[in-house]
Write an enzyme that holds these catalytic residues in place. Sequence first.
Site, PDB file in Angstrom:
ATOM      1  N   HIS A   9      -0.115 -12.372   1.477  1.00 27.57           N
ATOM      2  CA  HIS A   9      -0.816 -11.414   0.623  1.00 27.57           C
ATOM      3  C   HIS A   9      -0.911 -11.912  -0.824  1.00 27.57           C
ATOM      4  CE1 HIS A   9      -1.323  -6.807  -0.283  1.00 27.57           C
ATOM      5  NE2 HIS A   9      -2.412  -7.518  -0.538  1.00 27.57           N
ATOM      6  N   TYR A  33       0.846  -1.193   0.000  1.00 26.04           N
ATOM      7  CA  TYR A  33       0.000   0.000   0.000  1.00 26.04           C
ATOM      8  C   TYR A  33       0.883   1.244   0.000  1.00 26.04           C
ATOM      9  CZ  TYR A  33      -3.678  -3.298   1.417  1.00 26.04           C
ATOM     10  OH  TYR A  33      -4.560  -4.358   1.489  1.00 26.04           O
TER      11      TYR A  33
END
Length: 319
Positions: A135, A60
């Site tokens: 992830h 992010y």
Amino acid sequence: MTGPGTHRASSRLAVELPPLGIGTAPIGNLFTEVSEQDAAATVAAAVREGMTYFDTAPRYGHGLAEERLGRALEASGAGRPVISTKAGWLLRPAAGPGESRVDVVTDWTERGIRESLESSLRRLRRSSVDILYLHDPDDHPDEVRRTAYPAARRLRDEGLVKAIGFGMNHSGPLAAHVAEYEPDAVLIAGRFTLLDHEALGTLLPLCLKTGTAVVVGGVFNTGLLADPRPDAMFNYRPVPGEALDRARRCREICAGFGVPLTAAAIRFPFLHPAVRSVVLGCRSEAEVTGNAESFRVAVPDELWERLAEAGFVPPELLA
């Protein structure tokens, strides 16, 4: 909360999750640049509203979301926030003279998983986090089996994380991981919403069976269910006409009961007992307070029944 969805199933998760949390991709400048001041105000507002579960990841904003979250939590005086981050992707300086850009590369080795967490802890200014998700390992089942998941288990054993699991956007591969590993928690994004019931097929019943806690992200399907307009995003892409029509129809039904569409969208995942928390991507103080207000709106059983008749709620969730 009253009515359907009030019962939460027991789970193996050794972490108490508040019902609402914050997804930090927006303060990592996803889609739109966010100032340092607005990022800090977003986190501070979440703390005030009791939305003290923060989900983040190195990807992010190439570490920016974690850095901002760490600084903002330190300044906010939040007592014991719940933090999840992710591993499987490492940040590396881009090649070339004078380059300040950062590349993101996959690394599912034990060394890579450990390095990822250690880097995240530095950015977050923490000595440990509550949950570590692997992830988006969709295309790496062998690496997960050989090295990544065993590494995550060791990090849990060492006390650097309290719980481990997977964070993914597709429920099929995620369900396969739940079946094989029975993780503590999973985060599924965009696949259990008023417009997308994919996770209900296999993933959610399986999590109920294994005692795996479910966190749901993407309940607005990248913004469409927050504000159904032609320039809205739907699952990270421009909205197709059919999806826009369905979202507007859903909003119309909700309005007939005096309920904002956002309130129904946020409450919907809790109709399934395996769901423990919903994380909402917010980029401003106003978005945090608006979502908190929506969550406080009571959704009558009659609205859920009407939405089921119109195909927005699977009837079995109301049984």
